[in-house]
Design a protein around this motif. Structure first.
Motif, PDB file in Angstrom:
ATOM      1  N   UNK A  47      37.538  29.256  30.719  1.00  0.00           N
ATOM      2  CA  UNK A  47      37.749  29.970  31.987  1.00  0.00           C
ATOM      3  C   UNK A  47      38.115  29.038  33.136  1.00  0.00           C
ATOM      4  N   UNK A  48      37.465  27.862  33.197  1.00  0.00           N
ATOM      5  CA  UNK A  48      37.815  26.904  34.244  1.00  0.00           C
ATOM      6  C   UNK A  48      39.254  26.439  34.095  1.00  0.00           C
ATOM      7  N   UNK A  49      39.672  26.192  32.857  1.00  0.00           N
ATOM      8  CA  UNK A  49      41.052  25.796  32.622  1.00  0.00           C
ATOM      9  C   UNK A  49      42.024  26.864  33.061  1.00  0.00           C
ATOM     10  N   UNK A  50      41.679  28.132  32.802  1.00  0.00           N
ATOM     11  CA  UNK A  50      42.534  29.222  33.239  1.00  0.00           C
ATOM     12  C   UNK A  50      42.681  29.265  34.748  1.00  0.00           C
ATOM     13  N   UNK A  51      41.576  29.068  35.471  1.00  0.00           N
ATOM     14  CA  UNK A  51      41.632  29.068  36.942  1.00  0.00           C
ATOM     15  C   UNK A  51      42.482  27.901  37.436  1.00  0.00           C
ATOM     16  N   UNK A  93      37.355  17.934  29.960  1.00  0.00           N
ATOM     17  CA  UNK A  93      38.176  17.896  28.743  1.00  0.00           C
ATOM     18  C   UNK A  93      38.490  19.297  28.241  1.00  0.00           C
ATOM     19  N   UNK A  94      37.475  20.167  28.245  1.00  0.00           N
ATOM     20  CA  UNK A  94      37.695  21.531  27.756  1.00  0.00           C
ATOM     21  C   UNK A  94      38.728  22.255  28.607  1.00  0.00           C
ATOM     22  N   UNK A  95      38.683  22.047  29.912  1.00  0.00           N
ATOM     23  CA  UNK A  95      39.676  22.668  30.791  1.00  0.00           C
ATOM     24  C   UNK A  95      41.075  22.132  30.505  1.00  0.00           C
ATOM     25  N   UNK A  96      41.187  20.808  30.282  1.00  0.00           N
ATOM     26  CA  UNK A  96      42.496  20.234  29.995  1.00  0.00           C
ATOM     27  C   UNK A  96      43.029  20.701  28.647  1.00  0.00           C
ATOM     28  N   UNK A  97      42.148  20.817  27.623  1.00  0.00           N
ATOM     29  CA  UNK A  97      42.597  21.295  26.316  1.00  0.00           C
ATOM     30  C   UNK A  97      43.168  22.703  26.427  1.00  0.00           C
ATOM     31  N   UNK A  98      42.501  23.548  27.226  1.00  0.00           N
ATOM     32  CA  UNK A  98      43.038  24.903  27.424  1.00  0.00           C
ATOM     33  C   UNK A  98      44.410  24.829  28.086  1.00  0.00           C
ATOM     34  N   UNK A  99      44.517  23.993  29.096  1.00  0.00           N
ATOM     35  CA  UNK A  99      45.792  23.890  29.823  1.00  0.00           C
ATOM     36  C   UNK A  99      46.901  23.364  28.922  1.00  0.00           C
ATOM     37  N   UNK A 100      46.598  22.380  28.069  1.00  0.00           N
ATOM     38  CA  UNK A 100      47.598  21.873  27.136  1.00  0.00           C
ATOM     39  C   UNK A 100      48.031  22.961  26.154  1.00  0.00           C
TER      40      UNK A 100
END
Length: 408
Positions: free
Chosen positions: A148-152, A19-26
């Protein structure tokens, strides 16, 4: 710690990381449309979550937290797969981001109260503090690694890649929930079976089930009538309003004012996360203080000292130290107050009390963030930061005057 709880916790932390990765991506995709668009996407998550969360708690208490979580994970698995396909074919138009945000916020309104009640359903009262501290530590790790995972993922596959990764995490949580089955406690069965309608009908008779809105209101009335829950909820609101905006809003403004740069703001946020993680890990290992109410109050007073240090920090090292102290105090507060709220709720109202806790936190945060932002524009960020330190410390001292919290 019971095995079923550890299995559920591992699955839920995998879900939080996705979820945290997707929130960053959104957020990243929305920022391409401008600041107003990014704010619209964040608002599209917050509004349905806030409006529907009390209803979500009532649904979880009536139909079962596990069933609600299974349904929520299934919906989000389909939604993230659909988002990945749409982003791959159409790109990231604003309307797609808003629709995705509305779906996330709506599912959260039902999922969060159910998920928040699970430790009580899986762990005995004597281990509740350590269980919640372990969950707090895992959540902090997910928060630290998520961006950071979302950024990658965005760099490798754009929003579509982040959505696919989150879909995998929802699949993991679904498999875990199919394996973990909370045992209904005797007190919960008695509370459920002993309910009667005002006209004297017993359970099981036609028309005996009250409406969900009435059940949601009943949860609010119960919490406000209980001295311990009422004090804990008020203290939660005060902490959310005075403590949470410091790192997310005021620390970046302080860094800009002092010319420290974005890296310094990131270090302060990292220090705050490290402080939370350190205290939560220690409590998960050694256990909480015997008087949880006093521990929560001490946490707020400690956090106040860290915020004050951040407000008047002469340089980046002192600011980071302030972030660490504030995070440690925040962790001490959360790891002691959480068991009080969850342990003090009646078995048949666990999700409704968790929903009310979410509503109090969200409402206080929304109000204070706007006011602190206006004050920072008018007087600079140092004074609103100092005001947060004063308010946090005052909340801790007032908590010590509450007989219900002091004896808990």
């Amino acid at each position: 710690m019971p095995g079923p709880y550890l299995v559920w916790l591992a699955g839920s932390q995998a879900g939080l990381l996705g979820d945290a990765a997707l929130y960053f991506a959104l957020g990243w995709a929305a920022s391409a449309h401008g600041g107003g668009a990014a704010g619209l996407v964040l608002t599209a998550i917050t509004v349905p979550r806030t409006v529907l969360v009390l209803l979500g708690g009532a649904v979880a208490d009536r139909f079962g937290a596990r069933r609600v979580m299974l349904a929520g994970d299934a919906v989000m698995l389909g939604a993230t797969l659909a988002l990945a396909a749409a982003a791959s074919g159409w790109g990231t138009p604003l309307r797609l981001l808003v629709v995705a945000a509305v779906v996330i916020g709506t599912v959260d309104a039902f999922y969060l109260p159910a998920s928040g009640s699970m430790p009580r359903r899986l762990v005995g009262a004597g281990q509740l503090s350590r269980a919640l501290a372990l969950r707090q530590a895992g959540g902090q790790v997910a928060a630290l690694l998520g961006a950071p995972l979302g950024g990658v993922l965005v760099a490798l596959g754009g929003l579509s890649g982040a959505a696919l990764a989150d879909a995998v995490s929802f699949g993991v949580v679904l498999l875990v929930l199919l394996r973990v089955r909370p045992q209904e406690g005797r007190d919960e069965r008695e509370e459920r079976d002993g309910r009667e309608e005002p006209d004297g009908r017993g359970p099981g008779q036609p028309g005996d089930s009250p409406g969900l809105l009435r059940e949601a209101a009943d949860g609010v009335r119960l919490a406000l009538a209980d001295p311990l829950l009422r004090a804990a909820l008020l203290l939660t609101g005060a902490a959310a309003g005075a403590l949470l905006p410091v790192v997310s809003l005021l620390a970046p403004l302080l860094a800009r004012t002092h010319g420290w740069g974005a890296g310094a703001a990131g270090l302060v946020a990292g220090g705050q996360g490290a402080g939370v993680l350190l205290v939560a890990g220690l409590i998960a290992w050694r256990g909480a203080l015997r008087r949880a109410g006093v521990g929560a109050a001490a946490g707020l007073c400690s956090a106040a000292a860290g915020i004050a240090l951040l407000a008047w920090a002469p340089g980046v090292p002192a600011a980071v130290a302030g972030g660490v102290v504030a995070g440690a105090g925040s962790g001490l507060f959360a790891c002691h107050l959480g068991p009080l709220v969850l342990g003090g709720a009646p078995a048949g109202h666990l999700s409704r009390v968790q929903a009310l806790l979410t509503l109090v936190q969200s409402g206080a945060l929304v109000l204070s963030t706007g006011l602190l932002g206006v004050l920072a524009d008018a007087a600079g960020p140092r004074w609103p930061t100092a005001l947060c330190a004063l308010a946090t410390g005052a909340a801790g001292l007032v908590a010590l005057t509450s007989a219900a919290l002091r004896r808990a």
